[in-house]
Design a protein around this motif. Structure first.
Motif, mmCIF file in Angstrom:
data_model
loop_
_atom_site.group_PDB
_atom_site.id
_atom_site.type_symbol
_atom_site.label_atom_id
_atom_site.label_comp_id
_atom_site.label_asym_id
_atom_site.label_seq_id
_atom_site.Cartn_x
_atom_site.Cartn_y
_atom_site.Cartn_z
ATOM 1 N N GLY A 129 80.880 88.911 -55.652
ATOM 2 C CA GLY A 129 80.939 90.209 -55.044
ATOM 3 C C GLY A 129 81.940 91.016 -55.832
ATOM 4 N N ALA A 130 82.706 91.815 -55.144
ATOM 5 C CA ALA A 130 83.607 92.705 -55.846
ATOM 6 C C ALA A 130 84.974 92.089 -56.021
ATOM 7 N N ARG A 131 85.158 90.894 -55.483
ATOM 8 C CA ARG A 131 86.503 90.355 -55.455
ATOM 9 C C ARG A 131 86.663 89.145 -56.356
ATOM 10 N N PRO A 132 87.702 89.183 -57.186
ATOM 11 C CA PRO A 132 87.939 88.007 -58.022
ATOM 12 C C PRO A 132 88.693 86.959 -57.219
ATOM 13 N N PHE A 133 88.372 85.695 -57.411
ATOM 14 C CA PHE A 133 89.275 84.675 -56.907
ATOM 15 C C PHE A 133 89.182 83.404 -57.724
ATOM 16 N N LEU A 134 90.230 82.614 -57.610
ATOM 17 C CA LEU A 134 90.325 81.426 -58.435
ATOM 18 C C LEU A 134 90.121 80.192 -57.594
ATOM 19 N N PHE A 135 89.431 79.239 -58.162
ATOM 20 C CA PHE A 135 89.236 78.011 -57.411
ATOM 21 C C PHE A 135 89.075 76.859 -58.381
ATOM 22 N N GLU A 136 89.170 75.672 -57.833
ATOM 23 C CA GLU A 136 89.185 74.483 -58.678
ATOM 24 C C GLU A 136 87.790 73.862 -58.818
ATOM 25 N N VAL A 137 87.458 73.516 -60.051
ATOM 26 C CA VAL A 137 86.224 72.785 -60.319
ATOM 27 C C VAL A 137 86.634 71.340 -60.602
ATOM 28 N N GLN A 138 85.958 70.396 -59.972
ATOM 29 C CA GLN A 138 86.329 68.997 -60.177
ATOM 30 C C GLN A 138 85.146 68.223 -60.750
ATOM 31 N N ALA A 139 85.438 67.383 -61.727
ATOM 32 C CA ALA A 139 84.370 66.569 -62.310
ATOM 33 C C ALA A 139 84.833 65.130 -62.417
ATOM 34 N N LEU A 140 83.883 64.239 -62.285
ATOM 35 C CA LEU A 140 84.166 62.829 -62.498
ATOM 36 C C LEU A 140 83.098 62.299 -63.432
ATOM 37 N N ARG A 170 89.565 92.246 -64.261
ATOM 38 C CA ARG A 170 89.965 91.956 -62.881
ATOM 39 C C ARG A 170 90.262 90.474 -62.697
ATOM 40 N N ARG A 171 89.548 89.657 -63.440
ATOM 41 C CA ARG A 171 89.817 88.215 -63.357
ATOM 42 C C ARG A 171 91.193 87.915 -63.947
ATOM 43 N N ILE A 172 91.489 88.585 -65.062
ATOM 44 C CA ILE A 172 92.785 88.354 -65.699
ATOM 45 C C ILE A 172 93.909 88.785 -64.750
ATOM 46 N N SER A 173 93.741 89.938 -64.126
ATOM 47 C CA SER A 173 94.785 90.430 -63.226
ATOM 48 C C SER A 173 95.001 89.489 -62.053
ATOM 49 N N GLU A 174 93.906 88.986 -61.504
ATOM 50 C CA GLU A 174 94.040 88.083 -60.360
ATOM 51 C C GLU A 174 94.729 86.785 -60.786
ATOM 52 N N ALA A 175 94.362 86.287 -61.971
ATOM 53 C CA ALA A 175 94.989 85.056 -62.464
ATOM 54 C C ALA A 175 96.491 85.276 -62.666
ATOM 55 N N ALA A 176 96.838 86.428 -63.222
ATOM 56 C CA ALA A 176 98.250 86.731 -63.462
ATOM 57 C C ALA A 176 98.986 86.833 -62.128
ATOM 58 N N ARG A 177 98.349 87.478 -61.165
ATOM 59 C CA ARG A 177 98.967 87.653 -59.856
ATOM 60 C C ARG A 177 99.276 86.307 -59.203
#
Ligand code: TYD
Ligand code: MG
Length: 378
Positions: free
Chosen positions: A225-236, A333-340
């Motif tokens: 959507g319009a909002r960036p957010f960060l989350f974890e991807v996990q692999a095994l 916007r992704r960069i800004s959210e990551a920095a934040r």
């Protein structure tokens, strides 16, 4: 509820018909009951064809809030529902669910295509004539969209889809059609013992809760959507015990995973074909942002080499068939959210056009998978 208002494009429009679709048990009834409980001045008519008034009443008490202005009406005949609503003229009507309602003018059973269509059309007429906004709940089954919400999309004004892994406690409300606002909105909720809680800042929940130094995880800067957010991807990644390797993905398209593994095999010389690969998106998220590709391959490689990535780096990039890393929408916007959130480095495509510089975060440009491997894992 601030998040629901935002998804609707700034609140509910008088006379609108809003469909909330989702799998059974995801929380549609809970969410729609919480709306009147949050707004105690809103005179609401909650029509239920699924539960008894007592059950809904008990749930309302468990959810807390003020239910003095919320009347519960058990009925499945849509003409009776509309007559009741006409007499009461509430500020909001909720109908749970479209599959249980029926009209006598159609012969087939409740939940059939023609009944669902008739019921929705009757509610739409009522909403438009009376100006009362109506929330209609519809079940969608896991194996596709049978007799229901899909055929309703054309009729209603707004379609909100409620999704999430049933095991996880996070739920995502996504707007997929909105005559009054943007469809690029998304809200995250957490299912708790006392109902759904709005998660105003999803990133803070979806990034790691463990110490640094675990292999097989990578953080993706995604935009839904319009909002960036960060989350974890996990692999095994582990050696295949049986002949054919297993590929399992939770919250991610398994065909896409297979494609990314094929790219790693072909372009970066990794022999993953004899390995089982399990992929998981944190918090039961279901992602479809192509920018997650980069975090997916980094998580896979990290597990494969048993090489932990630093916890202050994140990724945003699409991976193409020839192993190239492609730019993604709204990189800034992704960069800004990551920095934040305190990340120190973000890996993006070197083909990204103009980028603004953001204080506190280094932007690392990578052009293709081999270059990424060299930068990260050598
Ligand atoms: P529900 O709203 O009944 O789902 P739907 O109407 O989409 O079928 O919610 C179902 C699940 O939510 C149920 O398994 C129990 C859980 N739940 C909670 O965890 N906490 C709560 O406070 C409530 C009301 C439900
Ligand atoms: Mg329900």
């Amino acid at each position: 509820m601030a998040e629901v208002d935002r998804i609707l494009g700034g609140g509910m429009v008088p006379g609108s018909l809003v469909l909330i679709g989702g799998e059974p048990g995801i929380g549609k009834s809970t969410l729609s009951l919480q709306i009147p409980l949050c707004c105690k001045d809103l005179r609401t008519l909650y029509v239920t064809g699924e539960e008894s008034a007592r059950q809904v009443g008990m749930r309302a008490r468990r959810l807390g809030g003020d239910d003095s202005n919320c009347s519960i009406f058990c009925e499945t005949l849509i003409d009776a529902v509309i007559a009741e609503a006409d007499a009461r003229r509430p500020d909001l009507m909720i109908v749970d669910s479209v599959q249980t309602m029926y009209t006598e003018s159609v012969d087939s059973a409740p939940g059939s295509v023609s009944q669902v269509r008739e019921v929705a059309a009757a509610l739409l007429r009522f909403a438009k004539e009376s100006g009362v906004p109506v929330i209609l709940i519809g079940h969608i089954t896991k194996d596709g969209f049978i007799a229901g919400p899909k055929i309703l999309e054309h009729i209603v004004d707004v379609v909100l889809q409620f999704e999430g892994e049933n095991r996880g406690s996070y739920r995502i409300l996504r707007s997929i059609k909105n005559r009054f606002g943007s469809t690029s909105e998304l809200a995250v909720f957490e299912m708790t013992g006392a109902g759904l809680r709005e998660v105003a800042n999803p990133s803070e929940l979806l990034i790691p809760m463990h110490e640094q130094g675990l292999s097989g995880t990578a953080i993706s800067a995604m935009l839904d959507g319009a909002r960036p957010f960060l989350f974890e991807v996990q692999a095994l990644v582990s050696s295949a015990v049986y002949g054919t390797a297993q590929r399992t993905a939770t919250g991610f398209d398994v065909r896409r995973l297979n494609m990314l593994l094929a790219v790693l095999e072909k372009r970066a010389g990794f022999h993953l074909s004899a390995k089982d690969v399990f992929l998981n998106m944190a918090g039961g998220l279901r992602v479809n942002d192509p920018a997650c590709d980069l975090a997916v391959i980094c998580a896979v490689l990290s597990s494969n080499f048993d090489f932990p990535l630093r916890s202050d780096i994140c990724f945003a990039g699409e991976v193409g068939l020839s192993g190239e890393i492609r730019p993604v929408a709204q990189t800034d916007r992704r960069i800004s959210e990551a920095a934040r959130l305190g990340f120190k480095k973000i890996y993006v495509s070197s083909f990204t056009a103009r980028m603004k510089t953001v204080k506190g975060i280094e932007v690392v440009k990578v052009g293709d998978v081999p270059e990424l491997v060299k930068k990260l894992f050598k």
